[in-house]
Write a protein that holds these residues in place. Structure first.
Motif, PDB file in Angstrom:
ATOM      1  N   ASN A 231      34.232  40.193  51.582  1.00 38.46           N
ATOM      2  CA  ASN A 231      34.017  38.995  50.745  1.00 38.46           C
ATOM      3  C   ASN A 231      32.728  39.088  49.919  1.00 38.46           C
ATOM      4  O   ASN A 231      31.987  38.119  49.783  1.00 38.46           O
ATOM      5  CB  ASN A 231      33.980  37.724  51.608  1.00 38.46           C
ATOM      6  N   SER A 232      32.478  40.246  49.355  1.00 39.38           N
ATOM      7  CA  SER A 232      31.231  40.445  48.615  1.00 39.38           C
ATOM      8  C   SER A 232      31.323  39.978  47.161  1.00 39.38           C
ATOM      9  O   SER A 232      30.334  40.037  46.430  1.00 39.38           O
ATOM     10  CB  SER A 232      30.827  41.922  48.650  1.00 39.38           C
ATOM     11  N   PHE A 233      32.496  39.518  46.735  1.00 35.68           N
ATOM     12  CA  PHE A 233      32.646  39.000  45.370  1.00 35.68           C
ATOM     13  C   PHE A 233      33.798  38.001  45.339  1.00 35.68           C
ATOM     14  O   PHE A 233      34.643  37.973  46.241  1.00 35.68           O
ATOM     15  CB  PHE A 233      32.918  40.136  44.380  1.00 35.68           C
ATOM     16  N   LYS A 234      33.801  37.173  44.332  1.00 36.05           N
ATOM     17  CA  LYS A 234      34.851  36.156  44.194  1.00 36.05           C
ATOM     18  C   LYS A 234      36.111  36.789  43.612  1.00 36.05           C
ATOM     19  O   LYS A 234      36.045  37.653  42.739  1.00 36.05           O
ATOM     20  CB  LYS A 234      34.390  35.015  43.281  1.00 36.05           C
ATOM     21  N   ILE A 235      37.260  36.343  44.088  1.00 35.91           N
ATOM     22  CA  ILE A 235      38.546  36.843  43.589  1.00 35.91           C
ATOM     23  C   ILE A 235      39.388  35.653  43.134  1.00 35.91           C
ATOM     24  O   ILE A 235      39.504  34.659  43.853  1.00 35.91           O
ATOM     25  CB  ILE A 235      39.312  37.626  44.668  1.00 35.91           C
ATOM     26  N   VAL A 236      39.965  35.768  41.943  1.00 36.03           N
ATOM     27  CA  VAL A 236      40.847  34.729  41.404  1.00 36.03           C
ATOM     28  C   VAL A 236      42.188  35.370  41.055  1.00 36.03           C
ATOM     29  O   VAL A 236      42.227  36.431  40.443  1.00 36.03           O
ATOM     30  CB  VAL A 236      40.245  34.078  40.144  1.00 36.03           C
ATOM     31  N   THR A 237      43.282  34.725  41.469  1.00 39.59           N
ATOM     32  CA  THR A 237      44.611  35.284  41.192  1.00 39.59           C
ATOM     33  C   THR A 237      45.166  34.747  39.876  1.00 39.59           C
ATOM     34  O   THR A 237      44.660  33.775  39.313  1.00 39.59           O
ATOM     35  CB  THR A 237      45.601  34.944  42.317  1.00 39.59           C
ATOM     36  N   LEU A 238      46.230  35.369  39.417  1.00 38.18           N
ATOM     37  CA  LEU A 238      46.877  34.941  38.176  1.00 38.18           C
ATOM     38  C   LEU A 238      47.426  33.522  38.282  1.00 38.18           C
ATOM     39  O   LEU A 238      47.583  32.832  37.267  1.00 38.18           O
ATOM     40  CB  LEU A 238      48.018  35.911  37.814  1.00 38.18           C
ATOM     41  N   ASP A 239      47.714  33.070  39.504  1.00 36.15           N
ATOM     42  CA  ASP A 239      48.210  31.706  39.718  1.00 36.15           C
ATOM     43  C   ASP A 239      47.082  30.691  39.862  1.00 36.15           C
ATOM     44  O   ASP A 239      47.339  29.494  40.003  1.00 36.15           O
ATOM     45  CB  ASP A 239      49.084  31.640  40.981  1.00 36.15           C
ATOM     46  N   GLY A 240      45.840  31.179  39.862  1.00 41.89           N
ATOM     47  CA  GLY A 240      44.722  30.259  39.970  1.00 41.89           C
ATOM     48  C   GLY A 240      44.214  30.045  41.384  1.00 41.89           C
ATOM     49  O   GLY A 240      43.408  29.144  41.632  1.00 41.89           O
TER      50      GLY A 240
END
Length: 297
Positions: A231-240
Motif C-alpha cells: 500500500n505504498s501508493f494510491k490506486i484508482v480503478t476505471l470504475d472509480g
C-alpha cells in the motif's frame, strides 16, 4: 438475235446480282446500326438510372448528415450551458466563477478550475476524476497574491469557502520507485500523471494532486498490486474504486450523470464529430452537383 438477247439478259442478271449483293450489305449495315443504337440507348438509360440512384443516395446521406449535425449542435449547446453554469459545483465556487465573468480583476486572477486545464481519454475519465476527488472544484491561480486577493473577496461578499491552488507555490509529488515498478503489473493502466494532458505550466499543480497514483483496470487487480507493494501508493480503478495507502477501500455504484471532467471532453468530442460531418456534407454536396451535371448532359 437470240444469242444477243441472251447475252444482254445475262448482263442484266449479273447487274441484278451485284445490286442484290449491295442491298444485302446495306441491309446488314442497317441491322448492325439499329442493334448498336439499341445497345447505346440501353446503356444511356442505365447510365441515367445509375445517376438518379447516386443522386438519390447522395441526397439522403446529405439529409441524414445535416440532421446529425443539428443533433450534435443541440448536445453541444446543452453541455456548454451545463459547463458555463458550473452545474454540480458547490455554491462558493459557482458564485466566484460567475462573478469573475463580470469582473476583469477577478477573472485576471483565476486560471480556471481543474476541469478547465486537464483532459484525458474517455476511457480514463471516471478514474482521473475520482483520483482528483474534491480537488476537481479547486480554483487554480498563478500566485499566492492572487489566491489571497480572491479569499479577501469571498470574505467581503460572504461568498463561502474555496480552495485555491497557486501554481507558484504548489509542490510536485514525485512518483516513488514502487509505483514505477508497479506499472508493469497485471491490470495496471498507467500513472495518473501520464494519463492526462495539460499545459506544462500546470505541472506542479497536477503532480501534486495526481502524483504517486496508479490507474488500474479492476478492484481485484488493484488489491493484488496494493498487497504486493505494501500500500505504498494510491490506486484508482476505471470504475472509480479506490485503494488508499492506509489500506482503506472506497467503491460501489457511481452516479451515472456526466462528471465535471467529462463535460469539457464531451464538448471537444462533439465539436470534432461536427467538423467531420461538415466535411462529409461538403463532399456529398459535390457528388450531388456532379451527378446532376452528368444527368443534364
Amino acid at each position: 438475235e437470240i444469242a444477243a438477247a441472251a447475252e444482254s439478259l445475262k448482263g442484266e442478271i449479273e447487274a441484278d446480282k451485284k445490286s442484290l449483293s449491295e442491298c444485302s450489305d446495306w441491309y446488314d449495315e442497317v441491322v448492325e446500326y439499329v442493334s448498336r443504337e439499341k445497345e447505346m440507348k440501353a446503356a444511356k438509360e442505365q447510365e441515367i438510372l445509375d445517376l438518379n440512384t447516386a443522386a438519390d443516395a447522395a441526397s439522403e446521406s446529405l439529409f441524414n448528415c445535416n440532421a446529425r449535425i443539428a443533433a450534435l449542435k443541440d448536445r453541444e449547446r446543452f453541455y456548454r450551458n451545463v459547463k458555463d453554469d458550473f452545474e454540480g459545483y458547490k455554491f462558493s465556487v459557482k458564485k466566484l466563477m460567475s462573478d469573475a465573468r463580470r469582473s476583469a480583476d477577478l477573472s485576471g486572477r483565476i486560471k480556471g478550475v481543474i476541469a478547465d486545464i486537464v483532459k484525458t481519454d474517455e476511457k480514463y475519465e471516471v478514474a482521473i476524476e475520482t483520483a482528483f476527488g474534491g480537488a476537481m472544484q479547486n480554483v487554480v491561480t498563478a500566485t499566492c497574491d492572487d489566491a489571497r486577493a480572491l479569499i479577501e473577496y469571498l470574505k467581503r461578499t460572504n461568498g463561502g469557502i474555496v480552495t485555491f491552488l497557486p501554481v507558484s507555490s504548489m509542490r510536485p509529488r514525485p512518483d516513488t520507485r514502487e509505483i514505477q515498478r508497479a506499472v508493469s503489473e497485471r491490470g495496471a493502466m498507467g500513472l495518473a500523471t501520464e494519463l492526462v494532458q495539460y499545459d506544462e505550466y500546470y505541472y506542479n499543480v497536477i503532480s501534486n494532486l495526481l502524483g504517486n497514483t496508479l490507474i488500474c483496470d479492476t478492484i481485484a487487480n488493484a488489491n493484488t498490486i496494493a498487497k504486493k507493494y505494501g500500500n505504498s501508493f494510491k490506486i484508482v480503478t476505471l470504475d472509480g474504486d479506490i485503494v488508499q495507502t492506509s489500506g482503506a477501500m472506497t467503491g460501489g455504484s457511481l452516479n451515472k450523470s456526466v462528471g465535471m471532467l467529462s463535460r469539457a471532453n464531451e464538448i471537444s468530442r462533439l465539436v470534432e464529430q461536427r467538423k467531420q460531418l461538415a466535411a462529409q456534407v461538403e463532399e456529398l454536396g459535390h457528388q450531388l452537383s456532379q451527378a446532376k451535371a452528368e444527368w443534364s448532359q
